[in-house]
Design an enzyme around this catalytic site. Structure first.
Site, PDB file in Angstrom:
ATOM      1  CG  ASP A  40      -1.863  -2.873  10.824  1.00 56.99           C
ATOM      2  OD1 ASP A  40      -2.543  -3.883  10.611  1.00 56.99           O
ATOM      3  OD2 ASP A  40      -2.343  -1.822  11.293  1.00 56.99           O
ATOM      4  CG  ASP A  73      -9.070  -2.969  13.303  1.00 55.22           C
ATOM      5  OD1 ASP A  73      -8.224  -3.875  13.272  1.00 55.22           O
ATOM      6  OD2 ASP A  73      -8.878  -1.841  12.808  1.00 55.22           O
ATOM      7  CD1 TRP A 119      -5.588  -6.375  11.012  1.00 53.58           C
ATOM      8  CD2 TRP A 119      -5.848  -7.101   8.912  1.00 53.58           C
ATOM      9  NE1 TRP A 119      -4.935  -5.495  10.190  1.00 53.58           N
ATOM     10  CE2 TRP A 119      -5.082  -5.912   8.897  1.00 53.58           C
ATOM     11  CE3 TRP A 119      -6.160  -7.728   7.720  1.00 53.58           C
ATOM     12  CZ2 TRP A 119      -4.597  -5.342   7.717  1.00 53.58           C
ATOM     13  CZ3 TRP A 119      -5.689  -7.170   6.541  1.00 53.58           C
ATOM     14  CH2 TRP A 119      -4.915  -5.995   6.547  1.00 53.58           C
ATOM     15  N   GLY A 120      -5.973 -11.745  12.195  1.00 52.43           N
ATOM     16  CA  GLY A 120      -6.444 -13.114  12.262  1.00 52.43           C
ATOM     17  C   GLY A 120      -6.472 -13.835  10.938  1.00 52.43           C
TER      18      GLY A 120
END
Length: 682
Positions: A164, A231, A210-211
């Protein structure tokens, strides 16, 4: 899906033909990480969507066992990943990670062994920052400890790492979630890639930033999958948002390296069954990892059977796991009509296509095969309807539930524009008529090629008629000619006919669309807020500039000549009536929904096209950016794409065309997409 309810009066058809127009070596798939893993998209289960950051040993074990008990493991669901919430705020005295002993009393090595004993694969979660996502309570991250943590994961016999991006930007004081970091997150992922490569165990590396910073450009060289967006959320609108972000990224998919649309909500009872079918279908054909995010079985919950059957649908799984490894892409979007089409090739020369019904009601919808590059299919299988059809010519119609998807597999196909006589033609001895002829625009500039059967004889002159206003023309044919070509008139749609007489023996006909005329944004006159902007060389293609800041009070206009056709004797003449013309709009949109992804963000922008003062045709375009929104050239606002739309109201002679954003103030973003130019197919 009704995003602009007050704009429902925009009743004209609009749809999308997506192509990328940017100065990019970026769509190339090299360099690419080669660790031998994820040759097809990984499949499995993850704790986050249902349990958030509150997993425990019992939850992981019971859901892992359910993968086996329900037979999901035999279909490919093998990775079992414990997401955030498993660790503690500190490291052991030797600096290594440890688990929360209250939640995982047997320990992580034992959990991994339990999962392996089931014949499954053990996935772990960590973060590229100083803490993981999901606090409080705080949980330690892997920043500055990448090598030690990689060795720890290998010692635990982990098979996958989801990594993450929280608490990671030092220059900003390590904020929880930073969508505009001071530097690219890629270097932190590179550190973990290097660490994983040094251990004596192959570990699937799943990048989860998350791009941010358009990871499709750098992630394939570092990991096996990368998240393309923020998300997924338990709301139907999230599907449209994520698909809009996927549009410019489908070309980056390939064996070993897959854009990740996020974990599945199938089975969490937040979607209807048709919505779950849409969700699963699109994730599958776009080659996203298929990661179950529902509670399969625990002390409180067992997945409903209807959702389980969706997750077990073997055909849909086969499209995801197809060895070609080619993602489907967005082909057309009919904005106000509320549906769109995605498709791509699969093994065996077949094609898979998905038509999504965004409307809040069940209705009959038609898939025009030329939209997906085909004219005919010997067989069509409607997967969710559990039906089949044979000899499908030009179009296929079926009922599609509200928010559902017509998912079809097409085999034995003929490419668009080619009409074999034995499939499309009938003869009465005097003439031969071809039916189900498709035209994307109303025009007199279609080229018809007639291929005569080998060794056949034919008259020295033939007559050709079409169904458009009694169009008629004739052509001389030499005895030795195997084919001839003439211009004909057709009307937009899939129900045209072409009649040829006297009745020659024909192998097939080809129908080629007009080439069109291009009108760059530099030929348009901006009004109000609309502003011209020059882009760096090789961008804002094909023009090199664009018009931005198109608002409800700003637009760009031009006068364009056109011909509206009707048949008259042996010629096509201009008519006084109006007709529909097909346009391709080159646009730019990089309005990425990061912080707004939890609410109204959709990754789309609005534009309207009005002809001769008539009702505007609204289009809602997806993202086009293929560079970093933070550090790339033009911050991704120089990368153009193309949207195809059929617009009514054209008349013979001069036509006033206005590119605007009527009603844009009622949407998520008051500014429309930037405008680069348009091509008119007249």
């Amino acid at each position: 899906m009704t995003r602009y309810p007050s704009l429902s009066y925009y009743a004209l058809s609009s749809y999308l033909l997506f192509t990328s127009c940017g100065a990019l070596a970026s769509t190339r798939l090299e360099p690419r990480l080669d660790n031998g893993l994820a040759i097809t998209p990984p499949m499995g289960w993850n704790s986050y969507n249902h349990y958030s950051c509150s997993p425990n040993e019992s939850i992981i074990q019971s859901n892992a066992k359910a993968l086996v008990d329900f037979g999901l493991d035999t279909l490919g669901y093998r990775y079992v990943t414990t997401d955030c919430g498993w660790t503690v705020p500190y490291r052991l005295p030797n600096g290594s990670l440890t688990w929360n002993e209250t939640l995982f009393p047997s320990g992580f090595p034992a959990l991994g062994q339990y999962i392996h004993d089931l014949g499954l694969l053990f996935g772990v979660y960590q973060d590229a920052g100083i803490k993981t996502c999901g606090g409080p309570p705080d949980q330690v991250g892997s920043l500055f400890h990448e090598q030690q943590d990689a060795e720890t994961f290998a010692a635990w016999k982990a098979d996958a790492l989801k990594y993450d991006n929280c608490y990671s930007d030092a220059a900003a004081g390590y904020p929880d979630a930073d969508y505009t970091p001071s530097t690219s997150p890629s270097f932190r992922y590179a550190n973990m890639t290097k660490a994983l490569a040094s251990v004596d165990r192959k570990i699937l590396f799943q990048i989860c930033d998350w791009g941010v910073d358009f990871p499709a450009l750098w992630a394939p060289s570092l990991g096996n999958t990368w998240r393309i967006s923020n998300d997924i959320i338990p709301a139907w609108r999230t599907i449209f948002r994520i698909l809009n972000q996927a549009v410019p990224q489908t070309s980056f998919a390939g064996p070993g390296h897959w854009p990740d649309l996020d974990m599945l909500e199938v089975g969490n009872n937040v979607f209807t069954i048709p919505e779950e079918q849409t969700h699963f279908s699109l994730w599958a054909i776009l080659k996203s990892p298929l990661t179950i995010g529902a509670a399969l079985n625990d002390t409180l919950t067992t997945i409903r059977d209807a959702s389980l059957q969706i997750l077990k649908q073997k055909d849909v799984i086969s499209y995801n796991q197809d060895p070609l490894g080619v993602s489907a892409s967005l082909k057309r979007r009919w904005t106000e009509e509320g549906f769109e089409v995605w498709s791509g090739p699969i093994s065996g020369g077949k094609t898979v296509a998905a038509l999504i019904n965004w409307a809040d009601e069940s209705r009959n919808l038609t898939l025009d095969l030329p939209v997906v590059g085909l004219q005919h299919a010997q067989t069509l299988r409607n997967i969710w309807d559990e039906s089949a059809a044979t000899n499908v010519r030009t179009s296929y119609t079926a009922n599609v539930a509200a928010h559902g998807t017509m998912l079809v597999e097409l085999a034995g196909t003929t490419e668009a524009g080619k009409y074999p006589a034995d499939i499309f033609a009938t003869s009465d001895g005097h003439s031969t008529t071809f039916e189900n002829i498709y035209a994307e625009t109303t025009s007199s500039q279609y080229q018809l090629t007639i291929a005569f059967a080998p060794g056949s004889s034919h008259s020295s002159e033939i007559t050709i008629r079409t169904s458009l206003g009694g169009f008629k023309t004739s052509a001389k044919v030499q005895p030795t000619e195997s084919q001839i070509s003439v211009n004909i008139s057709l009307s937009a749609g899939s129900s045209n006919t072409i009649t040829i007489s006297p009745s020659p023996i024909i192998s097939y006909i080809n129908v080629t669309s007009p080439s069109g005329t291009y009108y760059p944004c530099t030929s348009f006159t901006p009004v109000g807020s609309a502003k011209p902007e020059t882009c760096d060389a090789g961008f804002c293609l094909p023009v090199g500039s664009k018009i931005g800041y198109i608002s409800p009070t700003g637009n760009a206009s031009i006068t364009i000549p056109a011909t509206v056709v009707s048949g008259s004797g042996d010629n096509t003449t201009a008519a006084t009536t109006t007709a529909g013309k097909y346009l391709e709009i080159d646009y730019i949109n990089n309005d990425i929904a990061f912080s707004t992804s939890w609410t109204t963000g959709s990754n789309s922008r609005n534009l309207t096209i009005s002809v001769n003062g008539g009702p505007p045709t609204r289009i809602e375009v997806p993202l086009s950016g293929k560079h970093s929104e933070l550090f790339g050239p033009g911050r991704g606002w120089w990368d153009s794409a193309t949207f195809g739309v059929l617009v009514d109201g054209w008349r013979n002679g001069e036509n006033t065309v206005v590119i605007g954003n009527q009603g844009g103030d009622e949407g998520v973003q008051p500014y429309g997409a930037d405008f680069v130019g348009l091509r008119l197919y007249d």
